[in-house]
Design a protein around this motif. Sequence first.
Motif, mmCIF file in Angstrom:
data_model
loop_
_atom_site.group_PDB
_atom_site.id
_atom_site.type_symbol
_atom_site.label_atom_id
_atom_site.label_comp_id
_atom_site.label_asym_id
_atom_site.label_seq_id
_atom_site.Cartn_x
_atom_site.Cartn_y
_atom_site.Cartn_z
ATOM 1 N N PRO A 1 0.463 -0.984 -0.247
ATOM 2 C CA PRO A 1 -0.095 -0.080 0.337
ATOM 3 C C PRO A 1 1.096 1.059 -0.102
ATOM 4 O O PRO A 1 1.947 1.647 0.515
ATOM 5 N N LEU A 2 0.315 2.191 -0.827
ATOM 6 C CA LEU A 2 1.424 3.305 -1.073
ATOM 7 C C LEU A 2 0.973 4.146 0.077
ATOM 8 O O LEU A 2 2.190 5.083 1.035
ATOM 9 N N CYS A 3 -0.345 3.922 0.910
ATOM 10 C CA CYS A 3 -0.311 4.894 2.714
ATOM 11 C C CYS A 3 -1.356 3.992 2.981
ATOM 12 O O CYS A 3 -1.992 2.886 2.577
ATOM 13 N N SER A 4 -1.602 5.253 4.125
ATOM 14 C CA SER A 4 -2.672 4.157 4.795
ATOM 15 C C SER A 4 -4.431 5.349 4.694
ATOM 16 O O SER A 4 -3.659 6.009 4.397
ATOM 17 N N GLY A 5 -4.957 4.571 5.117
ATOM 18 C CA GLY A 5 -6.657 4.746 4.203
ATOM 19 C C GLY A 5 -6.869 4.804 3.309
ATOM 20 O O GLY A 5 -6.731 4.283 2.525
ATOM 21 N N ASP A 6 -8.497 5.455 2.547
ATOM 22 C CA ASP A 6 -8.165 5.664 0.890
ATOM 23 C C ASP A 6 -7.878 6.330 0.176
ATOM 24 O O ASP A 6 -6.637 5.901 -0.914
ATOM 25 N N TYR A 7 -6.888 7.693 0.213
ATOM 26 C CA TYR A 7 -6.273 8.213 -1.014
ATOM 27 C C TYR A 7 -5.313 9.285 -0.094
ATOM 28 O O TYR A 7 -5.428 9.403 0.905
ATOM 29 N N ALA A 8 -4.179 9.676 -1.137
ATOM 30 C CA ALA A 8 -3.612 9.575 -0.473
ATOM 31 C C ALA A 8 -2.547 11.693 -0.385
ATOM 32 O O ALA A 8 -3.742 11.491 -1.023
ATOM 33 N N ASP A 9 -2.065 11.388 0.313
ATOM 34 C CA ASP A 9 -2.056 13.340 1.069
ATOM 35 C C ASP A 9 -0.818 13.621 0.073
ATOM 36 O O ASP A 9 -0.406 14.882 -0.072
ATOM 37 N N SER B 1 -10.331 15.909 4.301
ATOM 38 C CA SER B 1 -8.991 17.057 4.393
ATOM 39 C C SER B 1 -8.125 16.623 3.776
ATOM 40 O O SER B 1 -8.023 15.921 4.525
ATOM 41 N N GLY B 2 -7.341 17.407 2.971
ATOM 42 C CA GLY B 2 -5.846 16.917 3.169
ATOM 43 C C GLY B 2 -5.020 16.170 2.244
ATOM 44 O O GLY B 2 -3.748 16.493 1.631
ATOM 45 N N ASN B 3 -5.937 15.190 0.842
ATOM 46 C CA ASN B 3 -5.872 14.328 0.108
ATOM 47 C C ASN B 3 -5.468 15.578 -0.777
ATOM 48 O O ASN B 3 -6.322 16.158 -0.836
ATOM 49 N N LEU B 4 -4.222 15.195 -1.542
ATOM 50 C CA LEU B 4 -4.325 15.119 -2.957
ATOM 51 C C LEU B 4 -4.859 14.557 -3.873
ATOM 52 O O LEU B 4 -5.400 13.952 -4.221
ATOM 53 N N VAL B 5 -5.095 16.084 -4.959
ATOM 54 C CA VAL B 5 -5.707 15.881 -5.840
ATOM 55 C C VAL B 5 -4.937 17.082 -7.262
ATOM 56 O O VAL B 5 -4.205 17.216 -7.166
ATOM 57 N N GLN B 6 -5.161 15.496 -7.980
ATOM 58 C CA GLN B 6 -4.423 16.275 -9.778
ATOM 59 C C GLN B 6 -6.212 16.530 -10.570
ATOM 60 O O GLN B 6 -6.986 15.620 -10.628
ATOM 61 N N VAL B 7 -5.925 17.682 -11.206
ATOM 62 C CA VAL B 7 -6.958 17.987 -12.029
ATOM 63 C C VAL B 7 -6.238 18.154 -13.352
ATOM 64 O O VAL B 7 -4.997 18.842 -13.619
ATOM 65 N N ARG B 8 -6.946 17.503 -14.648
ATOM 66 C CA ARG B 8 -6.282 17.775 -15.476
ATOM 67 C C ARG B 8 -7.410 18.659 -16.722
ATOM 68 O O ARG B 8 -8.309 18.282 -17.079
ATOM 69 N N GLY B 9 -6.808 19.501 -17.135
ATOM 70 C CA GLY B 9 -7.700 20.575 -17.807
ATOM 71 C C GLY B 9 -6.711 21.336 -18.653
ATOM 72 O O GLY B 9 -5.866 21.715 -19.671
ATOM 73 N N PHE C 1 -8.742 13.689 -10.297
ATOM 74 C CA PHE C 1 -8.106 12.953 -9.866
ATOM 75 C C PHE C 1 -7.776 12.785 -8.258
ATOM 76 O O PHE C 1 -6.764 13.547 -7.717
ATOM 77 N N ALA C 2 -7.952 11.550 -7.692
ATOM 78 C CA ALA C 2 -7.094 11.512 -6.343
ATOM 79 C C ALA C 2 -6.136 10.301 -6.408
ATOM 80 O O ALA C 2 -6.727 9.249 -7.064
ATOM 81 N N VAL C 3 -5.272 10.029 -5.455
ATOM 82 C CA VAL C 3 -4.030 8.867 -6.218
ATOM 83 C C VAL C 3 -4.627 7.479 -4.963
ATOM 84 O O VAL C 3 -4.679 7.961 -3.628
ATOM 85 N N SER C 4 -5.140 6.497 -4.677
ATOM 86 C CA SER C 4 -6.091 4.927 -4.174
ATOM 87 C C SER C 4 -4.675 4.680 -3.362
ATOM 88 O O SER C 4 -3.408 5.298 -3.852
ATOM 89 N N CYS C 5 -4.479 4.749 -2.256
ATOM 90 C CA CYS C 5 -3.549 4.313 -1.429
ATOM 91 C C CYS C 5 -3.689 2.632 -1.594
ATOM 92 O O CYS C 5 -2.365 2.160 -1.718
ATOM 93 N N ARG C 6 -4.381 2.195 -2.151
ATOM 94 C CA ARG C 6 -4.727 0.839 -2.149
ATOM 95 C C ARG C 6 -3.673 0.003 -3.811
ATOM 96 O O ARG C 6 -2.674 -0.415 -3.623
ATOM 97 N N SER C 7 -4.347 0.443 -4.591
ATOM 98 C CA SER C 7 -3.311 0.548 -5.924
ATOM 99 C C SER C 7 -2.753 1.529 -6.386
ATOM 100 O O SER C 7 -1.962 1.259 -7.783
ATOM 101 N N ALA C 8 -1.997 2.660 -5.768
ATOM 102 C CA ALA C 8 -1.432 3.576 -5.763
ATOM 103 C C ALA C 8 -1.680 3.978 -7.033
ATOM 104 O O ALA C 8 -0.912 4.732 -7.762
ATOM 105 N N GLU C 9 -2.866 4.347 -7.788
ATOM 106 C CA GLU C 9 -2.996 5.115 -9.056
ATOM 107 C C GLU C 9 -4.142 5.450 -9.101
ATOM 108 O O GLU C 9 -5.099 5.888 -7.748
ATOM 109 N N PRO C 10 -4.419 7.410 -9.946
ATOM 110 C CA PRO C 10 -5.594 7.155 -9.963
ATOM 111 C C PRO C 10 -6.443 7.033 -9.505
ATOM 112 O O PRO C 10 -6.181 6.164 -11.081
#
Length: 488
Positions: free
Chosen positions: A39-47, A196-204, A251-260
């Motif tokens: 796992p990339l991190c604990s929880g659902d989505y990476a900070d 709050s604190g989760n990392l997000v990526q915005v493509r546009g 997008f948020a990066v999943s802790c489990r799969s390490a994918e957006p």
Amino acid sequence: MRALVIGLVLAHGVATAAQAKGKPAKPPAKPAAQPAHPPLCSGDYADALPPEKASSILDTAKQPFVFAIRNTATYEHVYYGRDGKLRRAYLRSLVHGTGFGYRIVNGETQLVTNEHVASQPDVTDDEHPVEGVPTGSKKVREQLKIVRDETDDYEPGHIVLAKVLSDPQADIAVLKARKQLGVMPYRIGRSSALRSGNLVQVRGFPLGAFQALNTGKVVNPMTLDTERGWNHADFMVDALLAAGNSGSPVFAVSCRSAEPELVGVYHAGYTDAAALNAVVAIDQLREELDTLKVPKRDPGLHNDITAQDRDRLVKQLSVEPTRSLTFPFGGRFVVVALADPQAIRFSILDDDYPLSTRESMALVDRGQNGFGTLDSVVVPVDGQSTEAPVHVLEGDVREHFDKLYESLWRQVLGVADYRMRLAKGKLSADAFADAQAARARLRKRTPEQKEILNICAFEADRANFGAARAVAAPGGAPVTAAEMGGGR
């Protein structure tokens, strides 16, 4: 002693070997399987992301799936020239936004964007302005295309788009291109798992100028959005975004799969806070994007008036001591009164209320076939209240009064709904917030109400309104709010 110890060890080894001849040897136990990707991190989505992972994510999208969308709308503006003749001008509005492909169906690519990117206002007004187009202009043509950027004028390279779904309350639209384009290589995530604190990526395409990837953090994982007629859940991010980013996938990066994973669609920002932007949460869109059907939502302040709504108001009026309610409408006040069990009267009071309780106009529904149909209009003519049955009014005049009547019903039901929410607001902060949102929606109706009220007041002031077609109301004298029960 040392030889004895060695001999004992050897003897034990010989005995063990002898026993092994009688039984087959057990294979050695296999070590526990290790996860392919820890796992990339604990929880659902990476900070946050390590540099090497951030680089690999950028390389995963081999084929572009985010596109610049151009909306070209043509507006007709009608006005009088200096010679007093009616003129028409045709003005063009160009808007750029972002869309992203999410699936291919029957060889056609379906893309997601914002509804306000896919549809410019049908008519311009103070609430729906279009840059460079005067208020009161009507949209007569609209075209959607995929372009490389805002400077792309090479028509053969443009890809024409058609609307498949439009959901103004969610500010979401689905478009289709009649060819196969790149689609999102990531799965749809769960916006409800954000914190709050989760990392997000915005493509546009910020400002429609070029493709870009912006990053930020979630600053509020859930907030209700009821601005501009919207009715959906957002989460807030601090990524620095611009106008052309409207419709960008977030997008948020999943802790489990390490994918957006897709968690939302950016749709609005605050003019005074560049780092405070609203993203439509994906959970409420999942089924809609799959079925291409707009879900039923809480209509809020009675968008669709039903017979049950009208009956509920009649029951409420019947238990009021004055059998009436007073409510605001278009900057004026209106008294709705239950004159008798089969008649409702909407009395629009004059500008001097509450100094004066005289009515400037009244609309009467006699409820012969159930309430909801305007039967007559009462206006003062030469100091006398004159009642005109609506069936004798000219087509355009009747249409205006029917629209006013419907707007009055919508407003009084909205006010009743607001008062009910306000009473519940004493019990919790959430209920109080619902009441405040309902009040804000009521206030936004004021410009439209003023417009229809002014039109009907003009019709009522016409000298021949009741001269040849109206029948004088019983009693002859102007009716006051006090005579109808006074309201409350």
